[in-house]
Enzyme design. Structure first.
Site, PDB file in Angstrom:
ATOM      1  N   GLU A  94       9.049  65.865  77.440  1.00 30.74           N
ATOM      2  CA  GLU A  94       9.262  66.936  76.473  1.00 30.74           C
ATOM      3  C   GLU A  94      10.306  66.553  75.427  1.00 30.74           C
ATOM      4  O   GLU A  94      11.254  65.822  75.713  1.00 30.74           O
ATOM      5  CB  GLU A  94       9.753  68.190  77.197  1.00 30.74           C
ATOM      6  N   CYS A 337      18.654  73.426  77.222  1.00 30.67           N
ATOM      7  CA  CYS A 337      19.211  72.339  78.028  1.00 30.67           C
ATOM      8  C   CYS A 337      18.963  72.588  79.506  1.00 30.67           C
ATOM      9  O   CYS A 337      19.200  73.674  80.006  1.00 30.67           O
ATOM     10  CB  CYS A 337      20.721  72.256  77.853  1.00 30.67           C
TER      11      CYS A 337
HETATM   12  N1  SAH Z   1      21.574  63.073  81.190  1.00 30.31           N
HETATM   13  C1  SAH Z   1      22.305  63.411  80.014  1.00 30.31           C
HETATM   14  C2  SAH Z   1      21.479  64.141  78.964  1.00 30.31           C
HETATM   15  C3  SAH Z   1      20.516  65.218  79.420  1.00 30.31           C
HETATM   16  S1  SAH Z   1      21.082  66.839  79.724  1.00 30.31           S
HETATM   17  C4  SAH Z   1      23.522  64.233  80.373  1.00 30.31           C
HETATM   18  O1  SAH Z   1      23.649  64.616  81.528  1.00 30.31           O
HETATM   19  O2  SAH Z   1      24.381  64.437  79.531  1.00 30.31           O
HETATM   20  C5  SAH Z   1      21.809  67.479  78.276  1.00 30.31           C
HETATM   21  C6  SAH Z   1      22.899  68.490  78.586  1.00 30.31           C
HETATM   22  O3  SAH Z   1      22.362  69.688  79.199  1.00 30.31           O
HETATM   23  C7  SAH Z   1      23.938  67.963  79.567  1.00 30.31           C
HETATM   24  O4  SAH Z   1      25.237  68.310  79.152  1.00 30.31           O
HETATM   25  C8  SAH Z   1      23.579  68.707  80.840  1.00 30.31           C
HETATM   26  O5  SAH Z   1      24.651  68.736  81.729  1.00 30.31           O
HETATM   27  C9  SAH Z   1      23.177  70.048  80.291  1.00 30.31           C
HETATM   28  N2  SAH Z   1      22.410  70.864  81.230  1.00 30.31           N
HETATM   29  C10 SAH Z   1      21.658  70.447  82.257  1.00 30.31           C
HETATM   30  N3  SAH Z   1      21.110  71.501  82.903  1.00 30.31           N
HETATM   31  C11 SAH Z   1      21.532  72.610  82.258  1.00 30.31           C
HETATM   32  C12 SAH Z   1      21.291  73.993  82.436  1.00 30.31           C
HETATM   33  N4  SAH Z   1      20.503  74.454  83.397  1.00 30.31           N
HETATM   34  N5  SAH Z   1      21.885  74.848  81.573  1.00 30.31           N
HETATM   35  C13 SAH Z   1      22.655  74.389  80.561  1.00 30.31           C
HETATM   36  N6  SAH Z   1      22.912  73.100  80.337  1.00 30.31           N
HETATM   37  C14 SAH Z   1      22.358  72.203  81.184  1.00 30.31           C
END
Ligand code: SAH
Length: 347
Positions: A94, A337
Protein backbone atom coordinates in the site's frame (compact mmCIF):
# COMPACT_ATOMS: atom_id res chain seq x y z
CA UNK A 1 21.32 -13.93 -32.25
CA UNK A 2 21.85 -11.65 -29.30
CA UNK A 3 19.01 -11.86 -26.79
CA UNK A 4 18.11 -8.59 -25.23
CA UNK A 5 16.62 -8.48 -21.78
CA UNK A 6 14.18 -5.91 -20.54
CA UNK A 7 15.83 -3.11 -18.56
CA UNK A 8 14.19 -0.87 -16.02
CA UNK A 9 13.66 2.87 -16.46
CA UNK A 10 15.30 3.13 -13.02
CA UNK A 11 18.45 1.26 -14.14
CA UNK A 12 20.56 4.15 -15.38
CA UNK A 13 23.46 2.02 -16.61
CA UNK A 14 21.42 -0.49 -18.55
CA UNK A 15 19.31 2.30 -20.04
CA UNK A 16 22.50 3.99 -21.23
CA UNK A 17 23.30 0.84 -23.21
CA UNK A 18 19.88 0.97 -24.90
CA UNK A 19 20.43 4.65 -25.67
CA UNK A 20 23.84 3.99 -27.11
CA UNK A 21 22.86 1.13 -29.40
CA UNK A 22 20.11 3.33 -30.86
CA UNK A 23 22.44 6.35 -31.08
CA UNK A 24 19.89 8.53 -29.29
CA UNK A 25 21.33 11.98 -28.65
CA UNK A 26 21.74 12.87 -24.97
CA UNK A 27 19.32 15.80 -25.26
CA UNK A 28 16.58 13.45 -26.54
CA UNK A 29 17.24 11.16 -23.57
CA UNK A 30 16.80 14.16 -21.36
CA UNK A 31 13.39 14.83 -22.91
CA UNK A 32 12.49 11.18 -22.32
CA UNK A 33 13.59 11.31 -18.66
CA UNK A 34 11.83 14.62 -18.09
CA UNK A 35 8.62 13.21 -19.57
CA UNK A 36 8.74 10.23 -17.21
CA UNK A 37 9.97 11.71 -13.97
CA UNK A 38 9.25 15.43 -14.10
CA UNK A 39 6.12 15.64 -16.24
CA UNK A 40 4.52 12.37 -15.04
CA UNK A 41 3.78 11.25 -18.61
CA UNK A 42 2.69 7.71 -19.37
CA UNK A 43 4.75 5.18 -21.30
CA UNK A 44 3.51 6.08 -24.79
CA UNK A 45 3.88 9.78 -24.32
CA UNK A 46 7.43 9.27 -23.04
CA UNK A 47 8.26 7.05 -26.03
CA UNK A 48 7.04 9.82 -28.35
CA UNK A 49 9.86 12.04 -27.14
CA UNK A 50 12.43 9.63 -28.69
CA UNK A 51 13.56 9.60 -32.33
CA UNK A 52 11.27 7.37 -34.36
CA UNK A 53 13.94 4.76 -35.16
CA UNK A 54 14.59 4.13 -31.45
CA UNK A 55 10.99 3.75 -30.30
CA UNK A 56 10.41 0.09 -31.06
CA UNK A 57 13.60 -1.04 -29.28
CA UNK A 58 12.68 1.05 -26.24
CA UNK A 59 9.09 -0.16 -26.32
CA UNK A 60 10.23 -3.76 -26.40
CA UNK A 61 13.24 -3.71 -24.11
CA UNK A 62 12.52 -1.09 -21.51
CA UNK A 63 10.31 -1.89 -18.50
CA UNK A 64 8.18 1.08 -17.45
CA UNK A 65 5.92 -0.36 -14.74
CA UNK A 66 6.55 -2.85 -11.95
CA UNK A 67 3.38 -2.77 -9.87
CA UNK A 68 -0.23 -3.23 -10.85
CA UNK A 69 -2.66 -0.76 -9.31
CA UNK A 70 -5.46 -2.94 -7.96
CA UNK A 71 -7.53 -0.54 -5.90
CA UNK A 72 -7.81 3.12 -5.09
CA UNK A 73 -9.74 4.38 -2.06
CA UNK A 74 -10.37 8.12 -1.69
CA UNK A 75 -11.09 9.49 1.75
CA UNK A 76 -14.46 11.25 2.16
CA UNK A 77 -13.18 13.39 5.02
CA UNK A 78 -9.75 14.57 3.93
CA UNK A 79 -7.43 14.51 0.95
CA UNK A 80 -5.99 11.03 1.43
CA UNK A 81 -6.06 8.28 -1.21
CA UNK A 82 -4.95 4.78 -0.42
CA UNK A 83 -3.45 2.83 -3.33
CA UNK A 84 -3.20 -0.95 -3.24
CA UNK A 85 -0.62 -2.37 -5.61
CA UNK A 86 0.14 -5.94 -6.60
CA UNK A 87 3.71 -7.07 -7.21
CA UNK A 88 4.60 -9.47 -10.02
CA UNK A 89 4.80 -12.33 -7.51
CA UNK A 90 1.33 -11.62 -6.11
CA UNK A 91 2.06 -9.63 -2.95
CA UNK A 92 -0.04 -6.63 -2.04
CA UNK A 93 1.46 -3.39 -0.79
CA UNK A 94 0.00 0.00 0.00
CA UNK A 95 0.88 3.63 -0.55
CA UNK A 96 -1.02 6.69 0.64
CA UNK A 97 -1.28 9.96 -1.26
CA UNK A 98 -1.81 12.91 1.06
CA UNK A 99 -3.20 16.26 -0.03
CA UNK A 100 -3.02 18.44 3.05
CA UNK A 101 -5.23 21.57 2.88
CA UNK A 102 -2.11 23.67 3.12
CA UNK A 103 1.13 22.21 1.91
CA UNK A 104 2.62 19.92 -0.63
CA UNK A 105 1.12 16.82 -2.18
CA UNK A 106 2.89 13.94 -0.50
CA UNK A 107 3.14 10.21 -0.73
CA UNK A 108 3.77 7.71 2.01
CA UNK A 109 5.44 4.68 0.44
CA UNK A 110 6.24 1.11 1.45
CA UNK A 111 9.74 -0.34 1.52
CA UNK A 112 8.97 -3.99 2.32
CA UNK A 113 6.15 -6.51 1.95
CA UNK A 114 5.11 -6.73 5.60
CA UNK A 115 7.61 -6.01 8.33
CA UNK A 116 9.93 -7.98 10.58
CA UNK A 117 9.92 -5.51 13.48
CA UNK A 118 6.62 -6.58 15.07
CA UNK A 119 5.89 -3.36 16.93
CA UNK A 120 2.87 -4.09 19.11
CA UNK A 121 0.94 -1.01 17.98
CA UNK A 122 1.34 -1.52 14.22
CA UNK A 123 -1.02 -3.46 11.96
CA UNK A 124 1.69 -4.14 9.37
CA UNK A 125 3.63 -6.13 11.97
CA UNK A 126 0.70 -8.52 12.29
CA UNK A 127 1.09 -9.69 8.70
CA UNK A 128 4.68 -10.83 9.23
CA UNK A 129 7.54 -10.26 6.81
CA UNK A 130 7.60 -11.57 3.23
CA UNK A 131 10.38 -9.77 1.40
CA UNK A 132 12.11 -6.52 0.62
CA UNK A 133 10.72 -4.37 -2.17
CA UNK A 134 13.08 -3.77 -5.09
CA UNK A 135 14.24 -0.34 -6.22
CA UNK A 136 11.80 -0.59 -9.14
CA UNK A 137 8.87 -1.36 -6.84
CA UNK A 138 9.73 1.44 -4.43
CA UNK A 139 10.01 4.05 -7.17
CA UNK A 140 7.01 2.82 -9.16
CA UNK A 141 4.78 3.81 -6.22
CA UNK A 142 5.91 7.42 -6.70
CA UNK A 143 5.74 7.34 -10.50
CA UNK A 144 2.21 5.93 -10.58
CA UNK A 145 0.96 8.31 -7.89
CA UNK A 146 2.47 11.22 -9.77
CA UNK A 147 0.52 10.23 -12.89
CA UNK A 148 -2.62 9.84 -10.81
CA UNK A 149 -2.50 13.36 -9.33
CA UNK A 150 -1.44 15.05 -12.58
CA UNK A 151 -5.03 15.68 -13.81
CA UNK A 152 -5.67 17.46 -10.50
CA UNK A 153 -2.90 19.90 -11.37
CA UNK A 154 -0.75 18.44 -8.63
CA UNK A 155 2.59 16.71 -8.50
CA UNK A 156 4.21 14.69 -5.75
CA UNK A 157 6.69 16.98 -4.03
CA UNK A 158 7.19 15.12 -0.79
CA UNK A 159 8.00 11.47 -0.15
CA UNK A 160 7.95 9.78 3.23
CA UNK A 161 9.08 6.22 3.86
CA UNK A 162 6.37 5.57 6.44
CA UNK A 163 4.30 2.91 4.72
CA UNK A 164 4.77 -0.80 5.20
CA UNK A 165 8.14 -2.04 6.33
CA UNK A 166 11.30 -0.85 8.00
CA UNK A 167 13.27 1.12 5.39
CA UNK A 168 16.61 0.73 7.14
CA UNK A 169 16.28 -3.07 7.02
CA UNK A 170 16.18 -2.73 3.23
CA UNK A 171 19.01 -0.20 3.00
CA UNK A 172 20.40 -0.92 -0.46
CA UNK A 173 17.13 -0.43 -2.33
CA UNK A 174 15.99 2.42 -0.07
CA UNK A 175 19.27 4.35 -0.40
CA UNK A 176 19.21 3.91 -4.17
CA UNK A 177 15.57 5.07 -4.25
CA UNK A 178 16.35 8.14 -2.15
CA UNK A 179 19.24 9.04 -4.46
CA UNK A 180 16.96 8.68 -7.48
CA UNK A 181 14.21 10.83 -5.95
CA UNK A 182 16.80 13.46 -5.14
CA UNK A 183 18.76 13.48 -8.42
CA UNK A 184 18.22 16.63 -10.53
CA UNK A 185 17.99 14.56 -13.74
CA UNK A 186 15.25 12.32 -12.27
CA UNK A 187 12.60 13.35 -9.73
CA UNK A 188 14.58 16.36 -8.50
CA UNK A 189 12.94 16.51 -5.05
CA UNK A 190 14.62 18.75 -2.55
CA UNK A 191 16.53 17.05 0.27
CA UNK A 192 14.18 18.41 2.90
CA UNK A 193 11.19 16.81 1.13
CA UNK A 194 12.28 13.19 1.54
CA UNK A 195 11.92 11.58 4.96
CA UNK A 196 12.98 8.13 6.03
CA UNK A 197 11.39 6.87 9.24
CA UNK A 198 12.98 4.11 11.30
CA UNK A 199 12.46 2.02 14.42
CA UNK A 200 16.06 2.98 15.23
CA UNK A 201 18.89 0.93 13.74
CA UNK A 202 22.00 2.88 14.72
CA UNK A 203 24.55 1.68 12.15
CA UNK A 204 22.09 2.17 9.28
CA UNK A 205 21.08 5.60 10.60
CA UNK A 206 24.76 6.61 10.66
CA UNK A 207 25.22 5.41 7.10
CA UNK A 208 22.10 7.33 6.09
CA UNK A 209 23.25 10.67 7.49
CA UNK A 210 26.70 10.21 5.96
CA UNK A 211 25.19 9.51 2.55
CA UNK A 212 22.41 12.13 2.70
CA UNK A 213 23.68 14.82 5.09
CA UNK A 214 20.83 17.33 4.76
CA UNK A 215 17.96 14.91 4.65
CA UNK A 216 15.46 14.57 7.50
CA UNK A 217 15.55 11.35 9.47
CA UNK A 218 12.60 10.34 11.63
CA UNK A 219 12.99 8.08 14.63
CA UNK A 220 9.99 6.22 16.01
CA UNK A 221 10.94 6.57 19.66
CA UNK A 222 7.57 6.11 21.42
CA UNK A 223 9.24 5.78 24.80
CA UNK A 224 12.45 6.97 26.42
CA UNK A 225 12.19 4.25 29.06
CA UNK A 226 14.07 1.14 27.99
CA UNK A 227 11.68 -1.35 29.63
CA UNK A 228 8.58 0.32 28.16
CA UNK A 229 10.14 0.63 24.72
CA UNK A 230 11.16 -3.02 24.70
CA UNK A 231 7.58 -4.04 25.37
CA UNK A 232 6.27 -1.90 22.53
CA UNK A 233 9.06 -2.51 20.04
CA UNK A 234 11.01 -5.78 20.12
CA UNK A 235 13.86 -4.17 18.11
CA UNK A 236 14.62 -2.01 21.15
CA UNK A 237 16.28 -5.01 22.81
CA UNK A 238 18.81 -5.20 20.04
CA UNK A 239 19.38 -1.45 19.86
CA UNK A 240 19.08 0.02 23.35
CA UNK A 241 18.26 3.65 24.06
CA UNK A 242 21.81 4.58 25.17
CA UNK A 243 23.30 3.53 21.87
CA UNK A 244 20.48 5.22 19.97
CA UNK A 245 21.08 8.48 21.80
CA UNK A 246 24.69 8.65 20.59
CA UNK A 247 23.46 8.17 17.05
CA UNK A 248 20.84 10.89 17.52
CA UNK A 249 23.50 13.35 18.64
CA UNK A 250 25.52 12.68 15.49
CA UNK A 251 22.49 12.68 13.18
CA UNK A 252 21.14 15.96 14.53
CA UNK A 253 24.50 17.62 13.90
CA UNK A 254 24.09 16.73 10.24
CA UNK A 255 20.41 17.20 9.37
CA UNK A 256 16.95 17.54 10.78
CA UNK A 257 15.95 14.77 13.20
CA UNK A 258 12.32 14.15 13.95
CA UNK A 259 11.21 12.15 16.93
CA UNK A 260 7.87 10.40 16.59
CA UNK A 261 6.04 9.72 19.80
CA UNK A 262 2.84 7.72 19.56
CA UNK A 263 0.70 8.16 22.67
CA UNK A 264 -0.84 5.07 24.20
CA UNK A 265 -3.16 5.32 27.15
CA UNK A 266 -1.59 4.09 30.40
CA UNK A 267 1.54 2.88 28.62
CA UNK A 268 3.77 5.80 27.66
CA UNK A 269 1.72 8.89 28.55
CA UNK A 270 2.40 9.34 32.29
CA UNK A 271 4.50 11.81 34.25
CA UNK A 272 7.45 9.41 34.44
CA UNK A 273 7.29 8.95 30.66
CA UNK A 274 7.30 12.69 30.07
CA UNK A 275 10.26 13.23 32.40
CA UNK A 276 12.21 10.36 30.84
CA UNK A 277 11.59 11.85 27.38
CA UNK A 278 12.73 15.31 28.44
CA UNK A 279 15.88 13.89 30.07
CA UNK A 280 16.63 11.66 27.12
CA UNK A 281 16.40 14.39 24.50
CA UNK A 282 17.91 17.22 26.52
CA UNK A 283 20.61 18.96 24.53
CA UNK A 284 19.77 17.30 21.21
CA UNK A 285 18.17 19.62 18.63
CA UNK A 286 15.24 17.49 17.49
CA UNK A 287 11.72 18.17 16.33
CA UNK A 288 9.10 16.24 18.30
CA UNK A 289 5.96 14.92 16.70
CA UNK A 290 3.22 13.73 19.06
CA UNK A 291 1.07 11.19 17.24
CA UNK A 292 -2.41 9.88 18.01
CA UNK A 293 -2.83 6.11 18.00
CA UNK A 294 -4.78 4.77 15.04
CA UNK A 295 -6.80 1.81 16.14
CA UNK A 296 -7.07 -1.34 14.08
CA UNK A 297 -8.91 -4.65 14.40
CA UNK A 298 -7.12 -7.10 16.65
CA UNK A 299 -5.38 -4.53 18.82
CA UNK A 300 -6.27 -4.04 22.48
CA UNK A 301 -4.31 -0.80 22.71
CA UNK A 302 -6.06 2.53 23.22
CA UNK A 303 -4.77 5.95 22.29
CA UNK A 304 -4.34 8.79 24.74
CA UNK A 305 -7.24 11.28 24.50
CA UNK A 306 -6.64 14.54 22.65
CA UNK A 307 -6.68 16.89 25.71
CA UNK A 308 -3.96 14.80 27.38
CA UNK A 309 -1.94 14.70 24.19
CA UNK A 310 -2.18 18.47 23.98
CA UNK A 311 -1.10 18.76 27.59
CA UNK A 312 1.87 16.43 27.01
CA UNK A 313 2.92 18.47 23.97
CA UNK A 314 2.54 21.75 25.88
CA UNK A 315 4.84 20.44 28.62
CA UNK A 316 7.44 19.45 26.03
CA UNK A 317 7.24 22.90 24.47
CA UNK A 318 7.64 24.48 27.89
CA UNK A 319 10.76 22.35 28.36
CA UNK A 320 12.16 23.98 25.23
CA UNK A 321 11.43 21.36 22.57
CA UNK A 322 10.17 22.17 19.13
CA UNK A 323 6.95 20.11 19.29
CA UNK A 324 3.96 19.56 17.01
CA UNK A 325 0.80 17.53 17.43
CA UNK A 326 0.06 15.40 14.42
CA UNK A 327 -3.48 14.71 13.30
CA UNK A 328 -4.09 11.70 11.14
CA UNK A 329 -5.30 11.79 7.57
CA UNK A 330 -7.00 8.85 5.92
CA UNK A 331 -8.49 7.21 8.99
CA UNK A 332 -11.79 6.40 7.23
CA UNK A 333 -9.99 4.34 4.60
CA UNK A 334 -7.56 2.62 7.01
CA UNK A 335 -4.73 4.57 5.46
CA UNK A 336 -3.39 6.19 8.59
CA UNK A 337 -0.01 5.30 10.12
CA UNK A 338 0.11 1.75 11.35
CA UNK A 339 -3.10 0.72 9.59
CA UNK A 340 -1.52 -0.61 6.44
CA UNK A 341 -1.97 -4.35 6.18
CA UNK A 342 -2.59 -6.65 3.28
CA UNK A 343 -2.80 -10.38 2.79
CA UNK A 344 -1.45 -11.99 -0.33
CA UNK A 345 -4.22 -12.50 -2.88
CA UNK A 346 -3.56 -14.87 -5.69
CA UNK A 347 -5.56 -14.77 -8.86
N1 SAH B 1 9.19 1.21 10.14
C1 SAH B 1 9.27 2.63 10.11
C2 SAH B 1 8.25 3.28 9.19
C3 SAH B 1 6.84 2.74 9.17
S1 SAH B 1 5.68 3.25 10.37
C4 SAH B 1 9.12 3.19 11.51
O1 SAH B 1 8.82 2.42 12.42
O2 SAH B 1 9.37 4.36 11.72
C5 SAH B 1 5.49 4.98 10.29
C6 SAH B 1 5.12 5.57 11.64
O3 SAH B 1 3.80 5.15 12.07
C7 SAH B 1 6.06 5.14 12.76
O4 SAH B 1 6.39 6.23 13.59
C8 SAH B 1 5.21 4.14 13.52
O5 SAH B 1 5.68 3.96 14.82
C9 SAH B 1 3.85 4.78 13.42
N2 SAH B 1 2.75 3.87 13.72
C10 SAH B 1 2.74 2.53 13.62
N3 SAH B 1 1.54 2.04 14.00
C11 SAH B 1 0.78 3.10 14.35
C12 SAH B 1 -0.55 3.24 14.81
N4 SAH B 1 -1.35 2.20 14.97
N5 SAH B 1 -1.00 4.49 15.06
C13 SAH B 1 -0.21 5.57 14.85
N6 SAH B 1 1.05 5.50 14.42
C14 SAH B 1 1.55 4.27 14.17
Amino acid sequence: METRSVVSIYDTKALEAVRSRNAVQPHRMKLFRNALFKKACGRDEALDTLPENARSDFAEHVGFGFLELLERHDSKIDGASKLIFKTNDGHLIESVVLRPATGRTSICISSQVGCACYCGFCATGMMGFSRNLTLDEILDQVTQANRMVKPEGRSIRNVVFMGMGEPLLNPDAVFAAVAFLRAPQFFDLSASHITVSTVGIPHAMERFVETFPKMPLALSLHSARQEVREKLMPQARKYPLDQLRETLVRASASGKVMIEYLMLSGINDGEADLQALIDYLRGIPVHLNIIPFNEFAGSQLRGTAQPEREQFAARLKAAGFDTTLRYSLGSDIAAACGQLVQKKRRQ
